[in-house]
Design a protein around this motif. Structure first.
Motif, mmCIF file in Angstrom:
data_model
loop_
_atom_site.group_PDB
_atom_site.id
_atom_site.type_symbol
_atom_site.label_atom_id
_atom_site.label_comp_id
_atom_site.label_asym_id
_atom_site.label_seq_id
_atom_site.Cartn_x
_atom_site.Cartn_y
_atom_site.Cartn_z
ATOM 1 N N ALA A 61 -14.511 44.198 -5.135
ATOM 2 C CA ALA A 61 -15.102 44.711 -3.911
ATOM 3 C C ALA A 61 -16.616 44.101 -4.078
ATOM 4 O O ALA A 61 -17.466 44.634 -4.676
ATOM 5 C CB ALA A 61 -14.977 45.933 -3.803
ATOM 6 N N LEU B 145 -6.567 44.991 3.173
ATOM 7 C CA LEU B 145 -7.536 44.675 2.140
ATOM 8 C C LEU B 145 -8.808 45.299 2.218
ATOM 9 O O LEU B 145 -9.862 44.999 1.795
ATOM 10 C CB LEU B 145 -7.789 43.247 1.818
ATOM 11 C CG LEU B 145 -6.423 42.420 1.209
ATOM 12 C CD1 LEU B 145 -6.832 41.018 1.092
ATOM 13 C CD2 LEU B 145 -6.043 43.051 0.079
ATOM 14 N N LYS B 146 -8.950 46.444 3.198
ATOM 15 C CA LYS B 146 -9.940 47.350 3.161
ATOM 16 C C LYS B 146 -9.651 48.562 2.624
ATOM 17 O O LYS B 146 -8.606 49.307 2.975
ATOM 18 C CB LYS B 146 -10.453 47.436 4.689
ATOM 19 C CG LYS B 146 -11.295 46.268 5.163
ATOM 20 C CD LYS B 146 -12.087 46.483 6.305
ATOM 21 C CE LYS B 146 -12.858 45.098 6.694
ATOM 22 N NZ LYS B 146 -13.651 45.323 7.858
ATOM 23 N N THR B 147 -10.329 49.391 2.058
ATOM 24 C CA THR B 147 -10.267 50.779 1.624
ATOM 25 C C THR B 147 -10.199 51.674 2.720
ATOM 26 O O THR B 147 -10.817 51.530 3.586
ATOM 27 C CB THR B 147 -11.418 51.304 0.565
ATOM 28 O OG1 THR B 147 -12.749 51.088 1.086
ATOM 29 C CG2 THR B 147 -11.371 50.262 -0.766
ATOM 30 N N CYS C 258 0.860 42.928 3.270
ATOM 31 C CA CYS C 258 0.695 44.286 3.464
ATOM 32 C C CYS C 258 1.766 45.157 3.361
ATOM 33 O O CYS C 258 1.642 46.411 3.141
ATOM 34 C CB CYS C 258 0.176 44.348 4.904
ATOM 35 S SG CYS C 258 -1.696 43.507 5.195
ATOM 36 N N ASP D 115 -13.648 51.650 3.908
ATOM 37 C CA ASP D 115 -14.114 50.475 4.602
ATOM 38 C C ASP D 115 -14.670 49.447 3.918
ATOM 39 O O ASP D 115 -15.483 48.582 4.412
ATOM 40 C CB ASP D 115 -14.952 51.018 5.732
ATOM 41 C CG ASP D 115 -14.809 49.967 7.201
ATOM 42 O OD1 ASP D 115 -13.676 49.341 7.270
ATOM 43 O OD2 ASP D 115 -15.681 49.705 7.859
ATOM 44 N N GLN D 116 -14.218 49.295 2.689
ATOM 45 C CA GLN D 116 -14.991 48.077 1.996
ATOM 46 C C GLN D 116 -13.735 47.061 1.734
ATOM 47 O O GLN D 116 -12.793 47.353 1.507
ATOM 48 C CB GLN D 116 -15.209 48.724 0.508
ATOM 49 C CG GLN D 116 -16.329 49.601 0.510
ATOM 50 C CD GLN D 116 -17.721 48.914 0.993
ATOM 51 O OE1 GLN D 116 -18.086 48.081 0.489
ATOM 52 N NE2 GLN D 116 -18.349 49.568 1.810
ATOM 53 N N GLN D 117 -14.214 45.746 1.816
ATOM 54 C CA GLN D 117 -13.221 44.673 1.672
ATOM 55 C C GLN D 117 -12.902 44.384 0.191
ATOM 56 O O GLN D 117 -13.834 44.365 -0.387
ATOM 57 C CB GLN D 117 -13.854 43.552 2.359
ATOM 58 C CG GLN D 117 -12.904 42.516 2.393
ATOM 59 C CD GLN D 117 -11.760 42.401 3.518
ATOM 60 O OE1 GLN D 117 -11.976 43.003 4.569
ATOM 61 N NE2 GLN D 117 -10.785 41.574 3.143
ATOM 62 N N GLN E 2 -11.029 41.689 -2.564
ATOM 63 C CA GLN E 2 -10.602 40.485 -2.875
ATOM 64 C C GLN E 2 -9.601 40.647 -4.070
ATOM 65 O O GLN E 2 -10.107 41.212 -5.185
ATOM 66 C CB GLN E 2 -11.917 39.589 -3.018
ATOM 67 C CG GLN E 2 -12.632 39.405 -1.758
ATOM 68 C CD GLN E 2 -13.909 38.391 -1.871
ATOM 69 O OE1 GLN E 2 -14.190 38.046 -2.979
ATOM 70 N NE2 GLN E 2 -14.860 38.529 -1.033
ATOM 71 N N GLU F 199 -3.918 40.558 6.592
ATOM 72 C CA GLU F 199 -5.032 40.916 7.493
ATOM 73 C C GLU F 199 -4.925 42.382 7.584
ATOM 74 O O GLU F 199 -3.831 42.874 7.951
ATOM 75 C CB GLU F 199 -4.843 40.111 8.678
ATOM 76 C CG GLU F 199 -5.806 40.455 9.794
ATOM 77 C CD GLU F 199 -5.519 39.553 10.964
ATOM 78 O OE1 GLU F 199 -5.908 39.945 12.200
ATOM 79 O OE2 GLU F 199 -5.183 38.524 11.016
#
Length: 92
Positions: free
Chosen positions: A86, A59-61, A40, A26-28, A30, A56
């Motif tokens: 990140a 890009l989250k783990t 995606c 749950d890490q964004q 970039q 959208e």
């Protein structure tokens, strides 16, 4: 990529871990590229020029610390450099 392809495409995969090797979910993430558009979903075919540029939600783990996105280089099919990082707001 085949040099006869009209559209370049690549899969970008990354694993984000802390300094102990534990996955960070749950890490964004970039990302930037010198060429192309991040998506995606992979393009369905090389002839499909209508590729959504929306990233959208992708890009989250994931729970295992991985992230997977696609780079579509339309219409140039030439090399590019991708950078991902990140910004760490939390750690385990």
């Amino acid at each position: 990529m085949d040099s006869s392809d009209k559209f370049g495409k690549a899969t970008i995969e990354a694993l984000l871990t802390d300094n102990k090797g534990n996955p960070l979910p749950d890490q964004q993430i970039q990302v930037t590229s010198t060429n192309g558009t991040f998506t995606c979903m992979p393009p369905l075919s090389l002839a499909d020029a209508e590729v959504s540029s929306s990233t959208e939600g992708c890009l989250k783990t994931q729970e295992d610390g991985t992230v997977k996105i696609y780079l579509v280089n339309i219409p140039f099919n030439r090399p590019g450099k991708v950078k991902a990082f990140a910004p760490m707001g939390t750690s385990r």
